[in-house]
Scaffold this active site. Structure first.
Site, PDB file in Angstrom:
ATOM      1  N   HIS A  18      52.911  60.056  69.982  1.00 29.42           N
ATOM      2  CA  HIS A  18      53.761  59.680  70.984  1.00 29.42           C
ATOM      3  C   HIS A  18      53.090  59.468  72.497  1.00 29.42           C
ATOM      4  O   HIS A  18      51.754  59.471  72.584  1.00 29.42           O
ATOM      5  CB  HIS A  18      54.939  60.712  71.280  1.00 29.42           C
ATOM      6  CG  HIS A  18      54.414  62.146  71.723  1.00 29.42           C
ATOM      7  ND1 HIS A  18      53.765  62.292  73.099  1.00 29.42           N
ATOM      8  CD2 HIS A  18      54.500  63.261  71.165  1.00 29.42           C
ATOM      9  CE1 HIS A  18      53.482  63.552  72.985  1.00 29.42           C
ATOM     10  NE2 HIS A  18      53.832  64.286  71.923  1.00 29.42           N
ATOM     11  N   HIS A  21      50.203  61.519  73.717  1.00 31.99           N
ATOM     12  CA  HIS A  21      49.100  61.440  72.996  1.00 31.99           C
ATOM     13  C   HIS A  21      48.244  60.305  73.568  1.00 31.99           C
ATOM     14  O   HIS A  21      47.025  60.190  74.086  1.00 31.99           O
ATOM     15  CB  HIS A  21      48.991  61.258  71.623  1.00 31.99           C
ATOM     16  CG  HIS A  21      49.999  62.554  71.137  1.00 31.99           C
ATOM     17  ND1 HIS A  21      50.883  62.650  70.280  1.00 31.99           N
ATOM     18  CD2 HIS A  21      49.735  63.961  71.314  1.00 31.99           C
ATOM     19  CE1 HIS A  21      51.339  63.932  70.057  1.00 31.99           C
ATOM     20  NE2 HIS A  21      50.813  64.724  70.520  1.00 31.99           N
ATOM     21  N   CYS A 126      54.803  82.277  68.712  1.00 29.78           N
ATOM     22  CA  CYS A 126      55.273  81.141  68.651  1.00 29.78           C
ATOM     23  C   CYS A 126      54.631  80.193  67.975  1.00 29.78           C
ATOM     24  O   CYS A 126      53.529  79.952  68.130  1.00 29.78           O
ATOM     25  CB  CYS A 126      55.696  80.762  70.146  1.00 29.78           C
ATOM     26  SG  CYS A 126      56.278  79.065  70.315  1.00 29.78           S
ATOM     27  N   CYS A 129      53.630  77.057  69.716  1.00 30.17           N
ATOM     28  CA  CYS A 129      52.295  76.967  70.551  1.00 30.17           C
ATOM     29  C   CYS A 129      51.035  77.485  69.659  1.00 30.17           C
ATOM     30  O   CYS A 129      50.172  77.483  70.067  1.00 30.17           O
ATOM     31  CB  CYS A 129      52.504  78.088  71.640  1.00 30.17           C
ATOM     32  SG  CYS A 129      53.644  77.624  72.731  1.00 30.17           S
ATOM     33  N   CYS A 144      60.401  81.085  74.023  1.00 36.07           N
ATOM     34  CA  CYS A 144      59.021  80.186  74.483  1.00 36.07           C
ATOM     35  C   CYS A 144      59.596  79.249  75.588  1.00 36.07           C
ATOM     36  O   CYS A 144      60.413  78.320  75.089  1.00 36.07           O
ATOM     37  CB  CYS A 144      58.491  79.656  73.332  1.00 36.07           C
ATOM     38  SG  CYS A 144      57.067  78.421  73.821  1.00 36.07           S
ATOM     39  N   HIS A 147      58.931  75.608  73.829  1.00 38.06           N
ATOM     40  CA  HIS A 147      59.623  75.212  72.680  1.00 38.06           C
ATOM     41  C   HIS A 147      61.131  75.583  72.541  1.00 38.06           C
ATOM     42  O   HIS A 147      61.880  75.210  71.776  1.00 38.06           O
ATOM     43  CB  HIS A 147      58.752  75.613  71.504  1.00 38.06           C
ATOM     44  CG  HIS A 147      57.556  75.181  71.368  1.00 38.06           C
ATOM     45  ND1 HIS A 147      56.283  75.555  71.901  1.00 38.06           N
ATOM     46  CD2 HIS A 147      57.248  73.998  70.920  1.00 38.06           C
ATOM     47  CE1 HIS A 147      55.478  74.822  71.658  1.00 38.06           C
ATOM     48  NE2 HIS A 147      55.719  73.726  71.011  1.00 38.06           N
ATOM     49  N   LYS A 297      63.913  65.507  79.409  1.00 42.55           N
ATOM     50  CA  LYS A 297      62.990  65.831  78.337  1.00 42.55           C
ATOM     51  C   LYS A 297      63.111  64.714  77.557  1.00 42.55           C
ATOM     52  O   LYS A 297      64.317  64.284  77.008  1.00 42.55           O
ATOM     53  CB  LYS A 297      63.219  67.165  77.802  1.00 42.55           C
ATOM     54  CG  LYS A 297      61.891  67.695  76.811  1.00 42.55           C
ATOM     55  CD  LYS A 297      62.432  69.035  76.530  1.00 42.55           C
ATOM     56  CE  LYS A 297      61.428  69.307  75.262  1.00 42.55           C
ATOM     57  NZ  LYS A 297      60.007  69.569  75.371  1.00 42.55           N
ATOM     58  N   LYS A 300      64.395  62.925  70.359  1.00 42.55           N
ATOM     59  CA  LYS A 300      64.805  61.673  69.535  1.00 42.55           C
ATOM     60  C   LYS A 300      66.291  61.739  69.520  1.00 42.55           C
ATOM     61  O   LYS A 300      66.946  60.663  69.417  1.00 42.55           O
ATOM     62  CB  LYS A 300      64.553  62.003  68.193  1.00 42.55           C
ATOM     63  CG  LYS A 300      63.052  61.681  67.926  1.00 42.55           C
ATOM     64  CD  LYS A 300      62.642  61.436  66.512  1.00 42.55           C
ATOM     65  CE  LYS A 300      61.033  61.200  66.452  1.00 42.55           C
ATOM     66  NZ  LYS A 300      60.500  62.064  65.657  1.00 42.55           N
TER      67      LYS A 300
END
Ligand code: ME8
Length: 509
Positions: A18, A21, A126, A129, A144, A147, A297, A300
């Site tokens: 994404h 990255h 988690c 992570c 977490c 997440h 955030k 999708k």
């Protein structure tokens, strides 16, 4: 001899690449290209993190053999980075044999030297992570923070690596250099974490739960903890050739990443290196997170995900590189296709692209398609050249990840100044006035000379457009070799034929 080794995190292959990255890997490319322009040999690695429980889950869901699934996922990342014009020296995968052999060697060595201990442990894990969490690291609902899922309680017998005995050394090392971590706030955050004793790090997973990893050389019932495996990519990447190369590159290593993974990189990693007999890295450069326009955030389900391939299809790769560079420093930044389009039109089409096309078309037509030869350079034109040369020299020598948005502002100021100079000089009037021929040639020559410096310095950021611009001025593309570049007036050879003038950034409506 000075060197530079730049690394990005290696990315989990449990999903498609994404914008985040693409961001870190493009930034590494930009920093590599500037480093080469300072004449410094530079090695740049990126790649994929392919082991652990999280990846195992998606392999199982895919129904494919692991190696087939992983190869396809890694290819998606590599293809994206190739499309982004990233000149990495190595795209590493943690499933590479060289890497796995190195990790096993380090584990065996630490075990032989009594630094690894087997014991039972209960903790909150988690999977997102791939880390055990302390209660202080969870939100008020016990989830977490990254997440938003509750970690699972696990009791297991595992192998552990002691961190606490290195804490004092780590604190002193972190305080030893102001240039080690940028932005500075992350050093303070880590030093805050280091006020408490460090728990032992669990460095194994039983194969009964996680079969997908590097087998422990001293106990075949276990695989290595994925972070222990992944962090060592930074060493194994530059140990693939002869060891002399390792010292050369490792002596000046810079780790790039976002703020999500500073604990593993700035607490665990230097301690792991020290225990294994390596020097710690020289620099950490940490950028913020991309969030959707409005600060949400990206997800999708909200439909606000910005797909890097889609951005390249719509606006071209340079528009993506430009937007990311201009807008992300050490803090979080907003992104959407609408924001990218607005920046494209304002900065690239109307400013930089327009400047290039109007000057080149005019000079081409009025100077017989060649770089003109002025009898002398007029004073205001000389001032412009000196300003451009000095400012670009300064950019190339001081560029850094966190200050890239400031660098982009400076580039835009140069473009504004060139536009203003050209507008004020009005060479289209001078050309018709016999008495102004000398100044006319001076203005045309100096505009071309400044543009060639400008696009050479912008090449690391928007390589495709910069190359087109340089072709139009009759200049060769900068090489990807460590050749020190300096900017000074009058390097453009009069009489050089101008090349094809392409519209660098056609306006998008
Ligand atoms: O953490 N904005 O992999 P990962 C900016 N495998 N950058 C972002 C981002 C965002 N919204 N999201 C991700 C891992 N990144 C481990 C690393 S290294 C030994 C092992 C970028 O796939 C950023 O560089 O979760 C971040 O640090 C990294 O992707 C995390 O990638």
């Amino acid at each position: 001899m000075i060197s530079k080794y730049i690394t990005t995190p290696i990315y989990y292959v449990n999903g498609s690449p994404h914008i985040g990255h693409a961001h870190t890997t493009i930034m590494g490319d930009i920093l590599k290209r500037f480093s080469l322009m300072r004449g410094v040999p530079t090695y740049y690695s990126t790649g994929t993190d392919e082991h652990g429980q999280k990846i195992q889950q998606v392999i199982e869901q895919s129904g494919l053999p692991a190696d087939q699934f992983l190869a396809a996922q890694a290819k998606e990342f590599k293809d994206l980075f190739d499309r982004c014009n990233v000149a990495y020296d190595l795209f590493m995968r943690t499933t590479d044999t060289e890497h796995m052999t190195l990790v096993q060697g380090v584990l065996q060595d630490l075990y032989d030297r009594g630094m690894i201990e087997k014991k039972e442990y209960t903790g909150l894990y988690c999977v997102g992570c791939e880390q055990f969490k302390t209660t202080a690291e969870l939100d008020e609902l016990g989830r977490c923070k990254d997440h938003l899922t509750e970690p699972q309680k696990q009791t297991e017998t595992n192998y552990f690596f002691g961190l606490e005995q290195h804490r004092e050394w780590l604190v002193n090392w972190l305080k030893s250099s102001d240039d080690l971590i940028q932005p500075e706030s992350y050093r303070r955050e880590i030093l805050g974490m280091l006020k408490e004793p460090l728990e032992d790090l669990c460095i194994s997973r039983p194969k009964s739960r996680v079969w997908h990893g590097i087998e422990l050389p001293f106990d075949t019932n276990y695989v290595s903890y994925v972070w222990f495996d992944a962090l060592f990519n930074y060493v194994s990447n530059v140990r693939r050739g002869d060891a002399a190369d390792f010292d050369f590159w490792w002596s000046n290593a810079t780790h790039l990443m976002a703020k999500d993974i500073i604990k593993t990189h700035i607490i665990y990693w230097p301690i792991m290196l020290r225990a294994a007999g390596f020097e710690p890295p020289k620099h950490y450069r940490i950028h913020g997170y991309w969030v959707a326009e409005g600060g949400q955030k990206m997800s999708k389900s909200l439909g606000n995900v910005v797909d890097p391939n889609d951005v390249i299809d719509t606006f071209g790769v340079d528009a993506l590189r430009y937007y990311l560079t201009k807008n992300m420093g050490g803090s979080d930044a907003h992104i959407s296709k609408g924001l990218i389009e607005a920046t494209y039109n304002t900065d690239l089409a109307n400013n930089i692209g327009n400047l290039h096309s109007r000057v080149l078309k005019f000079v081409f037509k009025r100077c017989d398609g060649k770089t003109p030869e002025p009898a002398e350079i007029a004073e205001p034109d000389r001032e412009l050249q000196n300003y451009v040369a000095k400012t670009l020299d300064n950019i190339v020598n001081t560029v850094d990840l966190i200050t890239l948005p400031d660098t982009m502002k400076t580039f835009l100021q140069i473009a504004d100044r060139l536009n203003t100079h050209y507008n004020d000089a009005e060479p289209w009037k001078m050309v018709k006035d016999e008495s102004q021929q000398n100044r006319f040639l001076s203005v045309c020559y100096v505009m071309l000379d400044c543009l060639q410096m400008f696009f050479r310095a912008l090449h690391p950021i928007i390589p495709e457009a910069a190359e087109k611009a340089l072709v139009s001025i009759g200049i060769k593309t900068p090489s990807l070799e460590p050749v020190a570049v300096s900017f000074s007036p009058d390097t453009l050879e009069p009489g050089t034929p101008l090349g094809t003038i392409e519209n660098l950034f056609p306006r998008i409506d």
